[in-house]
Scaffold this motif. Structure first.
Motif, PDB file in Angstrom:
ATOM      1  N   ALA A  59     -27.105  10.204   9.491  1.00  0.00           N
ATOM      2  CA  ALA A  59     -28.497  10.452   9.858  1.00  0.00           C
ATOM      3  C   ALA A  59     -29.104   9.244  10.553  1.00  0.00           C
ATOM      4  N   ILE A 224     -29.045  16.861   6.721  1.00  0.00           N
ATOM      5  CA  ILE A 224     -28.920  16.326   8.088  1.00  0.00           C
ATOM      6  C   ILE A 224     -27.578  16.659   8.730  1.00  0.00           C
ATOM      7  N   ALA A 228     -27.548  19.593  11.508  1.00  0.00           N
ATOM      8  CA  ALA A 228     -27.167  19.245  12.871  1.00  0.00           C
ATOM      9  C   ALA A 228     -25.974  20.066  13.330  1.00  0.00           C
ATOM     10  N   THR A 343     -35.023   7.089   9.189  1.00  0.00           N
ATOM     11  CA  THR A 343     -33.926   8.063   9.204  1.00  0.00           C
ATOM     12  C   THR A 343     -32.735   7.577   8.395  1.00  0.00           C
ATOM     13  N   ALA A 388     -32.166  17.581  12.949  1.00  0.00           N
ATOM     14  CA  ALA A 388     -31.874  16.436  12.085  1.00  0.00           C
ATOM     15  C   ALA A 388     -33.156  15.737  11.648  1.00  0.00           C
ATOM     16  N   GLY A 392     -34.299  15.985   7.809  1.00  0.00           N
ATOM     17  CA  GLY A 392     -33.944  14.709   7.216  1.00  0.00           C
ATOM     18  C   GLY A 392     -35.098  13.751   7.029  1.00  0.00           C
TER      19      GLY A 392
END
Length: 488
Positions: A59, A224, A228, A343, A388, A392
């Protein structure tokens, strides 16, 4: 001697087989770790690697590529620099961050310092910085100086302590909602660009269903990488255009190239006028750190079990690490503007992993992505990027904000933060609501009486006045011209 040995991580850590579940094992790991500040922390002796560390590592790498590209691209566009320049500078920044700071500081020297990431809220101001005669190195050096001074004097943690749950919760709610709205809009804009707007709807609905399912099975830390992957598969299956274009290689590592008059940034070295031009922006950038860092720390506290204070993010240490990373990166030629790495810390908190092991994984993945090249194309592909960030970062921020505003009169302060942020920006919303909340005009009045004069009026008042003065100088109040003509 036996008592001393009983307090070490090596002695207190236990094998996974001794626990009823993996969740219990991970919680125990957090509780027995005792990281050393600004001293060597070694894998095996002070912490372990677990496969959950791949989650924040992946991530963070995706987020880093995206955010640095946004910052450098915002500088490059008004300067007339090419997209190839942006990619090369991002690769350069990835290697600098990974080797010198992510692995060295957060992985080994101070696992209480969160990774030094990118200052996303400052991105919209970059064109104004350039138009005002600003220079990326001058801005970076001043941000590094002011941030280091704030960290050394422990000003960041002081402001964090003076921010109530209501104010912090409202800030998290606002940032989460605005972030989700922005990514949804970007995803639809991307899909409509090739006449398949329905693709964005399908990807987003699939993302919501996936997130709900992960919440149900208590595996939300997989959001994440799984999100994704799902977004990429759906988009490709529905005919979305995508191709790899960034070739493998190593960027130019010579600072003289990046700060040459006809190479790199094509700006040469900054003079005193460049520092004067970026001074208000540097003050504002560092002022934005406190609410940003506080939000990350609070999310970590909410996600971690009890008795884990020793492994939680230290705001002042993070400020010093981010400041050092900023100054060194700018001197070497990078265009990134540092902040706490959201992140990384948010997925790491959800996965219930401490900072150091995931930091090493993140550093390695950043180096691989920078040299390999191709992962950078996938990381910035709109469906992968937007999903993401939504699952996330922004959804977890909203959840944490809701959790912090469930009790007492915190909703009053939270609502004030939200509306003030909508009117001006999150920095104004945070400082204004903190002043009124600490004064006892909103929120819990009993808390206000416990703060003393310094905590009630003096410190919040000074912070609010300084921030308002800076924002007025550069014209950040809606409908109000900048005080200085150079920023109009």
């Amino acid at each position: 001697m036996s008592d001393k040995r009983a307090t070490t991580y090596t002695d207190l850590s236990r094998p996974r087989a001794e626990f009823a579940s993996r969740a219990d094992y991970l919680e125990h790991e957090l509780q027995v770790m005792s990281p050393k500040r600004w001293r060597p922390n070694l894998p095996g002796r002070d912490y372990r690697f677990e496969w959950e560390d791949l989650v924040p590592g992946m991530a963070a790498t995706i987020g880093k590529i995206v955010m640095v590209a946004a910052i450098v691209g915002a500088f490059a566009a008004p300067l007339g620099l090419s997209s190839e320049f942006v990619i090369e500078n991002v690769r350069f920044e990835l290697i600098i961050a990974a080797v010198l700071f992510v692995i060295l500081i957060s992985g080994f020297l101070n696992p209480s310092a969160n990774l030094a990431g990118t200052h996303g809220p400052l991105i919209p101001l970059v064109p104004l910085i350039v138009a005002s005669g600003g220079h990326p190195m001058a801005l970076g050096l001043l941000v590094g100086l002011f941030g280091f001074l704030l960290g050394v004097t422990k000003g960041g943690s002081l402001l964090a302590r003076l921010t109530s749950n209501g104010v912090c919760g409202g800030l998290l709610l606002y940032l989460g909602f605005i972030g989700i709205s922005g990514q949804v809009e970007k995803l639809f804009t991307w899909a409509q660009g090739f006449d398949k707007g329905y693709m964005a709807f399908v990807v987003l609905i699939a993302t919501v269903v996936m997130y709900a399912w992960l919440e149900h099975i208590q595996k939300r830390w997989l959001a994440i990488p799984l999100g994704a992957g799902v977004a990429a598969v759906i988009a490709l299956a529905m005919g979305a255009p995508f191709e790899f274009s960034t070739q493998p290689g190593v960027p130019n590592m010579n600072p003289a190239y990046w700060w040459g008059e006809s190479t790199g940034w094509q700006l040469g070295w900054p003079d005193w006028s460049h520092f004067v031009a970026v001074l208000p922006f540097a003050v504002l950038a560092v002022a934005m750190w406190s609410p940003d860092f506080l939000g990350h720390q609070v999310f970590q506290k909410i996600s971690y079990p009890q008795k884990t204070e020793r492994v939680q993010m230290n705001i002042d240490d993070t400020m010093m690490a981010a400041s050092t990373r900023q100054a060194v990166g700018s001197l070497l030629g990078g265009g990134n503007i540092s902040s706490s790495w959201g992140t990384y810390i948010i997925p790491a908190s959800i996965a219930r992993r401490p900072i150091p092991a995931g930091a090493v994984v993140t550093g390695i993945l950043c180096i691989v992505a920078a040299i390999w090249g191709y992962p950078m194309d996938l990381a910035v592909w709109p469906p992968v990027l937007s999903v993401a960030l939504i699952v996330g970062v922004f959804l977890p921020l909203m959840e944490a904000g809701m959790q912090m505003t469930r009790e007492g009169k915190t909703t009053q302060s939270a609502a004030l933060v939200v509306i003030s942020s909508v009117i001006v920006n999150p920095v104004f919303g945070w400082s204004f609501a903190m002043l009124l909340d600490n004064a006892g005009l909103v929120g819990c009045k009993d808390r206000a009486h416990e703060l003393g004069k310094g905590g009630r009026w003096i410190i919040p008042g000074i912070a609010f006045i300084v921030l308002c003065a800076v924002m007025a100088v550069i014209g950040m109040f809606p409908g109000v011209p900048a005080l200085l003509p150079a920023f109009r």
